[in-house]
Structures are given as structure tokens and as C-alpha cells.
Design a protein around this motif. Structure first.
Motif, PDB file in Angstrom:
ATOM      1  N   LEU A  20     -21.218  -5.657   1.296  1.00  0.00           N
ATOM      2  CA  LEU A  20     -20.850  -4.502   2.118  1.00  0.00           C
ATOM      3  C   LEU A  20     -21.407  -3.209   1.538  1.00  0.00           C
ATOM      4  O   LEU A  20     -21.684  -2.256   2.257  1.00  0.00           O
ATOM      5  N   LEU A  32     -19.664  -8.622   5.945  1.00  0.00           N
ATOM      6  CA  LEU A  32     -18.493  -8.577   6.828  1.00  0.00           C
ATOM      7  C   LEU A  32     -18.060  -9.979   7.230  1.00  0.00           C
ATOM      8  O   LEU A  32     -16.867 -10.285   7.297  1.00  0.00           O
ATOM      9  N   LEU A  35     -16.301 -11.576   4.306  1.00  0.00           N
ATOM     10  CA  LEU A  35     -14.968 -10.985   4.165  1.00  0.00           C
ATOM     11  C   LEU A  35     -14.024 -11.549   5.218  1.00  0.00           C
ATOM     12  O   LEU A  35     -12.852 -11.831   4.931  1.00  0.00           O
ATOM     13  N   VAL A  39     -10.490 -13.433   4.717  1.00  0.00           N
ATOM     14  CA  VAL A  39      -9.244 -12.989   5.340  1.00  0.00           C
ATOM     15  C   VAL A  39      -8.618 -14.113   6.158  1.00  0.00           C
ATOM     16  O   VAL A  39      -7.404 -14.325   6.123  1.00  0.00           O
ATOM     17  N   PHE A  42      -6.950 -16.379   3.920  1.00  0.00           N
ATOM     18  CA  PHE A  42      -5.754 -15.709   3.391  1.00  0.00           C
ATOM     19  C   PHE A  42      -4.600 -15.783   4.396  1.00  0.00           C
ATOM     20  O   PHE A  42      -3.467 -16.094   4.027  1.00  0.00           O
ATOM     21  N   ILE A  43      -4.902 -15.513   5.656  1.00  0.00           N
ATOM     22  CA  ILE A  43      -3.853 -15.600   6.690  1.00  0.00           C
ATOM     23  C   ILE A  43      -3.301 -17.020   6.720  1.00  0.00           C
ATOM     24  O   ILE A  43      -2.088 -17.235   6.771  1.00  0.00           O
ATOM     25  N   MET A  46      -0.838 -17.834   4.154  1.00  0.00           N
ATOM     26  CA  MET A  46       0.472 -17.193   4.254  1.00  0.00           C
ATOM     27  C   MET A  46       1.496 -18.107   4.931  1.00  0.00           C
ATOM     28  O   MET A  46       2.682 -17.818   4.958  1.00  0.00           O
TER      29      MET A  46
ATOM     30  N   PHE B 139      -2.592  -5.449  16.424  1.00  0.00           N
ATOM     31  CA  PHE B 139      -3.952  -5.711  15.951  1.00  0.00           C
ATOM     32  C   PHE B 139      -4.876  -6.018  17.128  1.00  0.00           C
ATOM     33  O   PHE B 139      -5.983  -5.489  17.216  1.00  0.00           O
ATOM     34  N   LEU B 173     -14.634  -2.307  11.294  1.00  0.00           N
ATOM     35  CA  LEU B 173     -14.514  -3.753  11.080  1.00  0.00           C
ATOM     36  C   LEU B 173     -13.862  -4.025   9.730  1.00  0.00           C
ATOM     37  O   LEU B 173     -12.975  -4.881   9.609  1.00  0.00           O
ATOM     38  N   ALA B 174     -14.286  -3.286   8.707  1.00  0.00           N
ATOM     39  CA  ALA B 174     -13.677  -3.481   7.388  1.00  0.00           C
ATOM     40  C   ALA B 174     -12.189  -3.129   7.437  1.00  0.00           C
ATOM     41  O   ALA B 174     -11.346  -3.844   6.871  1.00  0.00           O
ATOM     42  N   LEU B 177     -10.098  -5.819   8.902  1.00  0.00           N
ATOM     43  CA  LEU B 177      -9.815  -6.917   7.975  1.00  0.00           C
ATOM     44  C   LEU B 177      -8.632  -6.567   7.079  1.00  0.00           C
ATOM     45  O   LEU B 177      -7.771  -7.407   6.798  1.00  0.00           O
ATOM     46  N   LEU B 180      -5.521  -7.120   8.993  1.00  0.00           N
ATOM     47  CA  LEU B 180      -5.124  -8.529   9.042  1.00  0.00           C
ATOM     48  C   LEU B 180      -4.449  -8.954   7.748  1.00  0.00           C
ATOM     49  O   LEU B 180      -3.448  -9.675   7.759  1.00  0.00           O
ATOM     50  N   ILE B 181      -5.002  -8.509   6.611  1.00  0.00           N
ATOM     51  CA  ILE B 181      -4.398  -8.875   5.323  1.00  0.00           C
ATOM     52  C   ILE B 181      -2.973  -8.347   5.271  1.00  0.00           C
ATOM     53  O   ILE B 181      -2.030  -9.066   4.897  1.00  0.00           O
ATOM     54  N   SER B 184      -0.637 -10.293   7.654  1.00  0.00           N
ATOM     55  CA  SER B 184      -0.302 -11.646   7.228  1.00  0.00           C
ATOM     56  C   SER B 184       0.578 -11.632   5.984  1.00  0.00           C
ATOM     57  O   SER B 184       1.442 -12.500   5.817  1.00  0.00           O
TER      58      SER B 184
END
Lengths: 113, 535
Positions: A20, A32, A35, A39, A42-43, A46, B139, B173-174, B177, B180-181, B184
Motif C-alpha cells: 500500500l 489492497l 489486506l 481482513v 480475521f472476520i 471472530m 458498513f 478502501l483502506a 477494511l 470491517l476489522i 468484527s
């Protein structure tokens, strides 16, 4: 399992952040994407990792309310994948437009030297 | 609400989605039909929003209406949550949408493809974000409004727009993300994404889980701060907004408020008063970041030389003021801040539209030249005595000048317009936390910081706007009177007249804002209304 997943997320995220910061649009979009993979994992993580647990109810309708695979993070991941796919595609179009207008693939629109 | 009226709550999302989808299917040649459809849709949206707001305000109870999509009970199904704040923002969004639509009719709708459809999707995303009672849906609506805004930001194309758009999309976009983190993490700790359910669960959360919850909320907050263009996360704003076509920039002045809305909603609902050990989480940071953003905005307005960037810098000041006011965490300050939000969003929207009219018939680089002349002196000043008297100002310039003056007054917060009332309400609440005449009270450092920042930013805005006004409206250089059509002035006048209306009817409007703030500061009402049970 937890350790492997944590390392995978960390690797993806750190490579993504590194890319990035790079000056070329191609690196940016790959960063991106990486990443967003991190993510998504990661979701997914959870929802915890109940191994071999049924999705809410097992076959025959029996289920143990204390142990089931949480379906919600999975649906969130699905939505997130669709959205990040769509926005990445959109971003790609803008990058091609920028490439055509400026004649370079630098993120600040500088022409290639 | 009963019968068909209860389904009106979903109309602000469903209507623009439907109309936008029809527009995509229509041929690009049928611009007239598309414009008529778009205009009808936005007028209907405005009507529905006003109806919802009036109904909600007149009704009894805490003023929270819930619409369960698919009739699934809340916390399993997805709900729309309509309170006074959502209804208010729906009205403002529809007003700005109407202005953008009208302004685009003569010229801008032909500058690129799908303007009308993109505007409808933008409105759908904005309305959905204001209505949703679910974090993940927030979101989704953010992505909808951002996707539409990418298209609108690039509307008209050109090197400057594409370059700014590239940065804008990458940053958003970043930030998505990060969003989303954060979402969640909050789900992982609390097991729910419904905002009201979260508000019910957070007070009972065991202390061991709190660090994770707060980390998730902080990451979420950073994502929102990026969208709200807070310093140091908001450097994308000025290039993007200044490059965007004026109707798009007008609707973007609402878009930067969505991040602020999300912060206000979640900070007050999840970490408001009486929410257990986490109460007031992040408030100090919000004040600090807000004051820093105001300072950055004040320096930016003084430093900018061209009008579009000046308008963008004003967005910084507006964002910073709102952030700091939310962080202050007092009912009165929040009420004043809501008044300020409406007033500044309308004024900035009008200003973005006005700028393009002023910039017509102007040479590129004239601004830089004017500044240079100011700084180094102008050798021609002496021989202008001959025709100093009796140069008439053309009617167009007079109208544009009056609009500019109104924008300047609104943005700087000077009397007699609504910007002053909003700032006065905030200052009054900061100086008298217990209410007017209730004796002296200890004002925290954050209150003083916000107070000073409000004064100084107002001062900087006056200076910058006066300079810009003199240079653009009273300039001695030979310039053509811009060719302006009535339909282009009309939306600017409409937005400014709404601000004038807010000034005249300040009493009822301020009561609405204070009732909104009171609802926001009583988060225990939300679980009761949304989930149908007490916390």
C-alpha cells in the motif's frame, strides 16, 4: 489452528500494508487485495473455531446450543468478499483511466521517466 | 404509526434504489426522462423525510421508531431505526440532493454518463446509513454511498478529477477494511451487531472483555474519522472536493457528515452516560482531534488561494467543530452542534454551487496573480481615479454577491443568520453547563479548548471569505459577467433560504435539536424500543 491462522493474517496484512505504501498503482491494488484477504480471515476467526461442530443444528434436528459453528461471521465474510471484489474492480477502472490520462502508473499521476 | 405509514420508514432506501435501477436501464439519450424521474424521486424523498420528522417529533414517547425488515424480531433480523437525528439528516440529505439535481439540469448532467442514477444511489446510501440500526448494514450502506461517490467524484472526467479520485478511492478502501476489522472485533466480543442490543450488552460486559471491545470501537472510530476528514486523516478531502463537479461536491458536503453521524451515534449510544465502566470512552480524543481539525481548517482557509479549495477547507472546520462538540458529551452542546451541522452542510453545499458560477468567465491563474499583486503592490492603482464613480454592478453579479455574503455569514457564524445561532447555542452550553443563570460551574479544559477554537476559526473564516469576496466580486480587473441561468441560481437560493428560515423559526428548530440531543443522551431508551425489553 489459532497460531497458523494468526500468522497467516499477520503475513497477509503486513505484505498488504507494505504494498500500500509503494508508489505504483499495481502494487497498490495488490496491497489492497492482500489486506482484504487478511481482513476476511480475521472476520472469519471472530466466530471462534469449534472443530467438527454443526451449523446451528446437526442432522436430525438435534443441536448443542453450547457448541455450533457461528454462521454470522461466515455471511459477513461473504458480503465483505463481494463488496471488496466490486470496489477493487471499480478501482481498476479508475487506474486504467489514470494510466491513460497521465501516461504513467505512479499514484500521484507523474509520467514515467 | 400504523398501516401504510409504518412502511414509509423504508421508503428513503427503497425509492432511490428503484429509481436508480430504472435509470441505469434507460438509454443515455433520454436525459429529459431521467431528469424528470430523478427530480420526482428526490421531491418525494423530501416529502417523506419531512413527514417522518414531523410525525416523530409530534408523537409521544422517546421518539424512536423501529422498522423490522422482513418482520424478523430485532437482534435476529435487521432493523431500521428512525429517531429524530435520522429524520433530520434525511431532510437535509434530500434538500442537498434536490439542489444538486436542479443545478445539474442545464449543464452538468451532460458532462458524463449516468449522473442521475449515481445521484440516486448516493442518496440511497446516505439515507440507509442514517436509518440503519445494525453495524454491518452501516458498513454496507457506507460502501453503497462510497461506490456512488467514486462515480460522482469522477463525473466529467479530466486529469485533476482522476488523480484526486485515485487517492480518494484508495484511502476509502483502506478505511473500509479498518471498518470491517472494528465491526468484527465488536461482534467477536459482544456476539451482536444490532446497535441497540450492543447498548444493552455493553454495561454488563465482563471487565476481561472490555479492552477488546474498546480496541474494536477505537479501530471503528478511526475508520469513521477518515471518512469525516479529521486531522490528520483527512488530507484527501480538499483535492477531491475541489476537483469534483459542483453538484457532486454539493452532495459530498453531506457525505463528510456521515462519518460524523456514525461517530455521534455510536459514541453516545454505546459509550454515553450510564453505560457502565466504558462510559465516556474516547470523548477526550474526540475533543482533541476535533480541535486539531478546526485549527488545521482555520490555517487552510487562510492559506488557500482559489475558491473550491476554500470551500473544502471550510468542510474541515465544520467537521472539527462537530467532532469536538460530540466529544464534549453535554446535551446542550450536542443540540447546538446539530443546528450547526444542518446550517453548515447547507451553507457549504450552496457555496460549492456558487463557486462555479463565480469562476465562469475567469482566466485560469487569476487567483494566483491577485495574491501576488496583493503581496507586492500593484503599480496601476494611481490611474484608476477617472472612472471610479458610476460603474454599475450587473444584476447577475449583485445576486451572486448577495449569495456569497450569505455563505460567508453562515460559515463564519456571524449574526444574523443561522450559523450564529448554532455557534451561540454551543458557546452558551459550554459556558453554562448547568443551564443559564444556574450559577458558575467548573468548565473542563476541553470546553475552553473548543471555545477558543470556535472563536478563532470563525475569525479565520471571516478573513478568508472577505478576501475571496473582494477579489472575486469587487475586483478591478476586467472580467466578463458570468452567464448564469435562473435554474442554476435557484438551488443556491433555496439552500440559503432554508438557512434563513432556520434563523426566523430558530425557536421551534432549536427545540427539535434539543429534543434530538436529549434522545441521543438517553441511550437506555434504545434497547427498550428496539428489542421490546428493558436492558
Amino acid at each position: 489452528m489459532e497460531l497458523i491462522l494468526a500468522i497467516a493474517i499477520g503475513l497477509l496484512a503486513s505484505s498488504g500494508v507494505w504494498l500500500l505504501m509503494r508508489p505504483r498503482t499495481f502494487q497498490l491494488i495488490i496491497g489492497l487485495s492482500l489486506l482484504s484477504y487478511a481482513v476476511n480471515l480475521f472476520i472469519f476467526s471472530m466466530g471462534r473455531f469449534p472443530i467438527g461442530a454443526p451449523p446451528i443444528l446437526g442432522p436430525g434436528g438435534q443441536g448443542d446450543p453450547a457448541s455450533f459453528a457461528d454462521p454470522l461471521p461466515q455471511s459477513l465474510v461473504l458480503t465483505a468478499i463481494v463488496i471488496s471484489f466490486a470496489t477493487t474492480a471499480l478501482f481498476l477502472v479508475v487506474m486504467l483511466a489514470a494510466r491513460g490520462l497521465t501516461g504513467g502508473d505512479h499514484v500521484d499521476g507523474r509520467p514515467r521517466r | 404509526m400504523s398501516g401504510w405509514q409504518q412502511h414509509l420508514a423504508v421508503a428513503p432506501v427503497a425509492l432511490p434504489l428503484l429509481v436508480g435501477a430504472i435509470m441505469v436501464a434507460l438509454d443515455e439519450q433520454r436525459a429529459r426522462l431521467k431528469a424528470a424521474l430523478g427530480l420526482a424521486s428526490i421531491l418525494l424523498l423530501l416529502g417523506i423525510a419531512v413527514f417522518l420528522a414531523v410525525r416523530l417529533h409530534a408523537g409521544i414517547g422517546p421518539g424512536i421508531a423501529v422498522y423490522s425488515l422482513g418482520s424478523w424480531p430485532a437482534s435476529f433480523g435487521i432493523v431500521l431505526m428512525l429517531d429524530r437525528l435520522s429524520a433530520l439528516l434525511l431532510v437535509v440529505t434530500a434538500l442537498l440532493g434536490l439542489a444538486a439535481q436542479l443545478y445539474a439540469l442545464p449543464r452538468w448532467q451532460r458532462m458524463g454518463a449516468h449522473f442521475h442514477a449515481l445521484l440516486q444511489f448516493q442518496l440511497m446510501g446516505l439515507n440507509g446509513a442514517f436509518l440503519t440500526g445494525d453495524l454491518f448494514n452501516l458498513f454496507v450502506f457506507f460502501e453503497v454511498l462510497l461506490a456512488a461517490s467514486y462515480g460522482l467524484a469522477l463525473h466529467g472526467s479530466g486529469v485533476a478529477r482522476v488523480k484526486a479520485g485515485l487517492h480518494y478511492i484508495a484511502i476509502n478502501l483502506a478505511a473500509s477494511l479498518l471498518f470491517l476489522i472494528g465491526v468484527s472485533m465488536i461482534y467477536g466480543v459482544s456476539g451482536t451487531l444490532n446497535m441497540a442490543d450492543l447498548a444493552a450488552r455493553i454495561p454488563q460486559m465482563p471487565a476481561a472483555n472490555r479492552p477488546l471491545l474498546e480496541a474494536g470501537a477505537a479501530i471503528l472510530g478511526i475508520a469513521f474519522l477518515v471518512k469525516a476528514a479529521a486531522w490528520p486523516l483527512g488530507f484527501w478531502l480538499v483535492p477531491t472536493y475541489a476537483a469534483a463537479s459542483p453538484p457532486a461536491a454539493a452532495i459530498f458536503s453531506m457525505m463528510s457528515k456521515v462519518g460524523l453521524y456514525a461517530i455521534a451515534r455510536l459514541a453516545l449510544l454505546l459509550f454515553g452516560t450510564g453505560t457502565g465502566a466504558s462510559a465516556g470512552f474516547g470523548g477526550t480524543w474526540l475533543v482533541a482531534v476535533g480541535v486539531a481539525t478546526i485549527a488545521f481548517g482555520a490555517i487552510s482557509v487562510l492559506a488557500t488561494q482559489d475558491l473550491p479549495r476554500l470551500a473544502g477547507a471550510n468542510v474541515y472546520i465544520s467537521s472539527g467543530t462537530l467532532l469536538a462538540a460530540v466529544g464534549a458529551g453535554q446535551v446542550g452542546v450536542t443540540g447546538g452542534a446539530l443546528f450547526y451541522l444542518v446550517s453548515s452542510a447547507l451553507a457549504i453545499g450552496a457555496f460549492f454551487l456558487l463557486i462555479e458560477l463565480l469562476d465562469r468567465g475567469r482566466e485560469i491563474g487569476a487567483d494566483v496573480l491577485a495574491v501576488t499583486l496583493e503581496a507586492y503592490g500593484d503599480g496601476e492603482e494611481e490611474d484608476e481615479e477617472d472612472d471610479a464613480i458610476g460603474v454599475p454592478i450587473p444584476a447577475t453579479m449583485a445576486v451572486l454577491g448577495a449569495c456569497f455574503l450569505c455563505c460567508a455569514l453562515l460559515l463564519a457564524g456571524l449574526p444574523p443568520l443561522s450559523g450564529f445561532i448554532a455557534k451561540f447555542a454551543m458557546l452558551n452550553a459550554l459556558l453554562n453547563p448547568a443551564g443559564l443563570g444556574k450559577g458558575p460551574a467548573l468548565i473542563p479544559w476541553s470546553g475552553w479548548a473548543l471555545l477558543i477554537a470556535l472563536f478563532l476559526s470563525g475569525f479565520a473564516t471571516i478573513l478568508a471569505m472577505t478576501r475571496a469576496g473582494i477579489r472575486n466580486l469587487w475586483a478591478t480587473e476586467d472580467r466578463a459577467v458570468p452567464r448564469v441561468r435562473a435554474i442554476e441560481i435557484a438551488p443556491i437560493l433555496m439552500l440559503l433560504l432554508v438557512c434563513v428560515g432556520m434563523t426566523v423559526a430558530a425557536g421551534p428548530v432549536m427545540r427539535y435539536m434539543q429534543a434530538t440531543a436529549a434522545t441521543l443522551h438517553a441511550p437506555q431508551d434504545y434497547p427498550r424500543q428496539v428489542l421490546g425489553r428493558a436492558r
